[in-house]
Design a protein around this motif. Structure first.
Motif, PDB file in Angstrom:
ATOM      1  N   VAL A  12      50.590 -20.188  11.729  1.00  0.00           N
ATOM      2  CA  VAL A  12      49.394 -19.617  11.094  1.00  0.00           C
ATOM      3  C   VAL A  12      49.784 -18.854   9.826  1.00  0.00           C
ATOM      4  O   VAL A  12      49.089 -18.958   8.791  1.00  0.00           O
ATOM      5  CB  VAL A  12      48.643 -18.702  12.074  1.00  0.00           C
ATOM      6  CG1 VAL A  12      47.513 -17.961  11.360  1.00  0.00           C
ATOM      7  CG2 VAL A  12      48.082 -19.506  13.237  1.00  0.00           C
ATOM      8  N   GLY A  15      50.269 -21.220   6.970  1.00  0.00           N
ATOM      9  CA  GLY A  15      48.992 -21.670   6.420  1.00  0.00           C
ATOM     10  C   GLY A  15      48.347 -20.626   5.531  1.00  0.00           C
ATOM     11  O   GLY A  15      47.794 -20.948   4.464  1.00  0.00           O
ATOM     12  N   LEU A  16      48.429 -19.362   5.936  1.00  0.00           N
ATOM     13  CA  LEU A  16      47.849 -18.283   5.138  1.00  0.00           C
ATOM     14  C   LEU A  16      48.587 -18.119   3.814  1.00  0.00           C
ATOM     15  O   LEU A  16      47.966 -17.956   2.753  1.00  0.00           O
ATOM     16  CB  LEU A  16      47.880 -16.975   5.922  1.00  0.00           C
ATOM     17  CG  LEU A  16      46.971 -16.918   7.164  1.00  0.00           C
ATOM     18  CD1 LEU A  16      47.200 -15.616   7.930  1.00  0.00           C
ATOM     19  CD2 LEU A  16      45.504 -17.041   6.766  1.00  0.00           C
ATOM     20  N   SER A  19      47.747 -20.715   1.326  1.00  0.00           N
ATOM     21  CA  SER A  19      46.365 -20.612   0.822  1.00  0.00           C
ATOM     22  C   SER A  19      46.215 -19.634  -0.336  1.00  0.00           C
ATOM     23  O   SER A  19      45.324 -19.802  -1.181  1.00  0.00           O
ATOM     24  CB  SER A  19      45.435 -20.155   1.962  1.00  0.00           C
ATOM     25  OG  SER A  19      45.516 -21.009   3.074  1.00  0.00           O
ATOM     26  N   THR A  66      45.011 -24.581   8.758  1.00  0.00           N
ATOM     27  CA  THR A  66      44.691 -23.240   8.247  1.00  0.00           C
ATOM     28  C   THR A  66      44.597 -23.261   6.731  1.00  0.00           C
ATOM     29  O   THR A  66      43.660 -22.700   6.132  1.00  0.00           O
ATOM     30  CB  THR A  66      45.766 -22.230   8.690  1.00  0.00           C
ATOM     31  OG1 THR A  66      45.849 -22.219  10.118  1.00  0.00           O
ATOM     32  CG2 THR A  66      45.438 -20.825   8.187  1.00  0.00           C
ATOM     33  N   TRP A  67      45.567 -23.888   6.088  1.00  0.00           N
ATOM     34  CA  TRP A  67      45.608 -23.981   4.627  1.00  0.00           C
ATOM     35  C   TRP A  67      44.365 -24.701   4.096  1.00  0.00           C
ATOM     36  O   TRP A  67      43.694 -24.224   3.174  1.00  0.00           O
ATOM     37  CB  TRP A  67      46.879 -24.720   4.225  1.00  0.00           C
ATOM     38  CG  TRP A  67      47.101 -24.898   2.755  1.00  0.00           C
ATOM     39  CD1 TRP A  67      46.493 -24.234   1.724  1.00  0.00           C
ATOM     40  CD2 TRP A  67      48.033 -25.800   2.146  1.00  0.00           C
ATOM     41  NE1 TRP A  67      46.978 -24.669   0.513  1.00  0.00           N
ATOM     42  CE2 TRP A  67      47.926 -25.624   0.742  1.00  0.00           C
ATOM     43  CE3 TRP A  67      48.938 -26.734   2.643  1.00  0.00           C
ATOM     44  CZ2 TRP A  67      48.703 -26.362  -0.152  1.00  0.00           C
ATOM     45  CZ3 TRP A  67      49.711 -27.454   1.745  1.00  0.00           C
ATOM     46  CH2 TRP A  67      49.593 -27.267   0.364  1.00  0.00           C
ATOM     47  N   MET A  70      41.094 -22.572   4.665  1.00  0.00           N
ATOM     48  CA  MET A  70      41.031 -21.380   3.821  1.00  0.00           C
ATOM     49  C   MET A  70      40.699 -21.711   2.368  1.00  0.00           C
ATOM     50  O   MET A  70      40.031 -20.935   1.687  1.00  0.00           O
ATOM     51  CB  MET A  70      42.373 -20.645   3.882  1.00  0.00           C
ATOM     52  CG  MET A  70      42.673 -19.975   5.209  1.00  0.00           C
ATOM     53  SD  MET A  70      41.708 -18.468   5.465  1.00  0.00           S
ATOM     54  CE  MET A  70      42.403 -17.401   4.205  1.00  0.00           C
TER      55      MET A  70
END
Length: 543
Positions: A12, A15-16, A19, A66-67, A70
């Motif tokens: 996670v 992914g953040l 982003s 996640t990417w 977002m």
């Protein structure tokens, strides 16, 4: 031991971090964005477990999902189903390419394995420029779109050069931290650290030198950019509403135009009457637009419209063609129209269409789904397209590349306009579909990279979003605000020099594809030989 919760948190966090650069944060954050996934990759390589590759794929899929969520959730405003498919499909493709690299790394030497991960990723980005579900929005090199001073060398490499840089720094940073944590030989740690610093700062030094030394050759043109600010969700397509749009555009233009204006630019699909291209000179709206060009002296006008063209019996009818009840074939286009005070008319049809919105991908096999296509200009079904880019040519010899909306994300495609002599690039778009989200800001920022790659001034007219002028270094010279009716008056310089990237295109992507194929062949061959040797060994009986 890295337990399941830690692995999930790492995926996670990756992914953040991936982003952030698309959400307005600096691009250099991407230099460490893959570290969490490289940690998970290392865990499964060094701790083989049953179904370990499947587990690794799941964790990488979480990171990429996640990417994608977002950064591109805003597609939902135009098409919820399209948003779901784009986000899920792109996340799946990213994770599968990453899994391939992981599988090669589990069977190869360390250096070869990491080379495979980077090469396969760049091959994936290259594919997103050329297959039928083009979606290069999240190509890593786009993460520097708001930091043009860091990547002036894109004029040599294009965006894929930025993607390669990001992967090199991530891998070298991972090596350095791993050796530092293991307290290995201090000399190896210092060499690793020095290599990392050179990989980061040498491109930065080159970029800053290029940025400071690049001086535009003075060859100015004056432009009036119109942003009519029409809400695409509330407008209707009745004849009265369409006429109101024309009057609104004319009113804004007339209140700002003056003698000496070289260009008047309007956004994508201002006119959606589906004009017959064979009769364009006869339309009252076209004559009104030509009258505007006379008010500016000898102005040229570029604007977007929806048009159609009939094919005769001698024409080769494309797959996108529709037919009337009496058997005639025609295509509907998202079109840029050029006209001037002398009455000349030129057209360019959008060539790179948005999958699921303007075209049905793999239409040869899925033509029966055409009725589900939601064209943002008001027409259902796959649009026609132009096979080759074509510049607009003015009476004084200026050549302008007319990029329509999504085409501005494709560097090598715009380079083809420049190879054909374009002196500047005009982008016409309608970013109102995305509402006040990161979508319209991302779209505008990508144009800054096109300016660097081609060293061409960018003039951008959006129905709403951000209209403006970008110079040849990628600096924003002039820009409008979101959701306002506006008219921008400014100037830009033409250029006729050809950059290395324009000449050779995405050569980094082509080299990456070749390396990926060779590494896959090598990995498969080694696997076959290993299995054969094991079989032969088992067949040998002791005496």
């Amino acid at each position: 031991m890295m337990n399941r919760l830690v692995r999930l948190l790492l995926s996670v966090s990756a992914g953040l971090m991936l982003s952030l650069s698309w959400l307005g944060f600096p691009g250099w954050i991407l230099f460490a964005a893959f570290l969490p996934l490289l940690l998970i990759d290392d865990y499964y390589v060094n701790n083989p477990v049953r179904r370990g590759s499947f587990h690794f794929w799941c964790y990488s899929a979480v990171a990429f999902l996640t990417w994608n969520i977002m950064t591109t959730w805003w597609i939902i405003h135009a098409t919820p189903i399209g948003a779901f498919l784009a986000i899920v499909a792109n996340s799946l493709l990213m994770s599968l390419f990453f899994l391939l690299g992981h599988l090669i790394r589990t069977r190869s030497r360390k250096t070869t394995g990491y080379l495979a991960i980077a090469a396969l990723w760049l091959s994936f980005e290259m594919a997103h420029y050329h297959w039928d579900i083009e979606w290069p929005w999240l190509n890593l090199g786009n993460g520097f779109a708001n930091n043009p001073a860091l990547v002036q060398w894109y004029e040599y490499t294009g965006v894929l050069g930025g993607s390669l840089w990001i992967w090199m720094v991530n891998i070298l940073l991972y090596f350095f931290l791993k050796r530092l944590a293991a307290k290995t030989d201090i000399q190896r740690v210092m060499i690793s650290g020095a290599t990392l610093l050179m990989t980061i700062f040498l491109p930065l030094l080159v970029s800053f030198l290029l940025y400071r030394s690049y001086i535009e050759k003075p060859d100015p043109r004056k432009v009036l950019i119109i942003q009519p600010n029409i809400d695409p969700y509330s407008e209707t397509h009745s004849e009265g509403a369409l006429n109101d749009k024309l009057l609104r555009y004319i009113r804004i233009t007339e209140s700002h135009i003056h003698s000496g204006t070289d260009y008047i630019v309007g956004p994508e699909t201002v006119f959606e009457q589906d004009w017959n291209e064979a009769k364009l000179p006869d339309y009252p709206a076209i004559r009104r637009l030509q009258k505007l060009t006379k008010e500016g002296g000898n102005s040229s006008l570029i604007i977007g419209a929806s048009t159609y063209r009939f094919y005769n019996d001698m024409d080769k009818v494309p797959q996108t063609a529709r037919h009337t009840h009496d058997g005639k074939y025609y295509d509907v286009f998202n079109t840029a129209i050029f006209t001037d005070s002398a009455g000349n008319i030129q057209t360019y049809h959008k060539s790179i269409l948005v999958s699921g919105v303007e075209k049905m991908p793999f239409r040869k096999y899925l033509k029966f789904l055409d009725s589900f296509i939601i064209n943002l200009g008001g027409t259902t079904g796959s649009l026609g397209k132009q096979p080759e880019p074509e510049n607009f040519t003015t009476g004084n010899g200026d050549r302008i590349a007319p990029a329509i909306c999504y085409e501005s994300v494709f560097g090598e495609y715009l380079a083809r306009f420049v190879r054909k002599g374009a002196h500047a690039i005009f982008i016409i778009t309608n970013d109102g579909w995305w509402k006040n989200t990161p979508g319209y800001r991302q779209h505008f920022s990508f144009a800054r990279l096109r300016a660097i790659e081609t060293r061409r001034s960018i003039v951008r007219s959006a129905n709403t979003g951000i209209s403006g002028i970008i110079n040849q270094r990628g600096d924003v010279v002039l820009s409008s605000r979101w959701w306002v009716e506006d008219a921008l008056e400014g100037s830009f310089n033409l250029n006729n020099q050809i950059t290395f990237y324009v000449r050779y295109g995405d050569y980094i992507g082509r080299i990456s594809v070749l390396i990926s194929v060779l590494l896959l062949i090598k990995s498969i061959t080694e696997r076959i030989l290993k299995t054969k040797n094991r079989t032969n060994s088992n067949c040998v009986k002791p005496r």
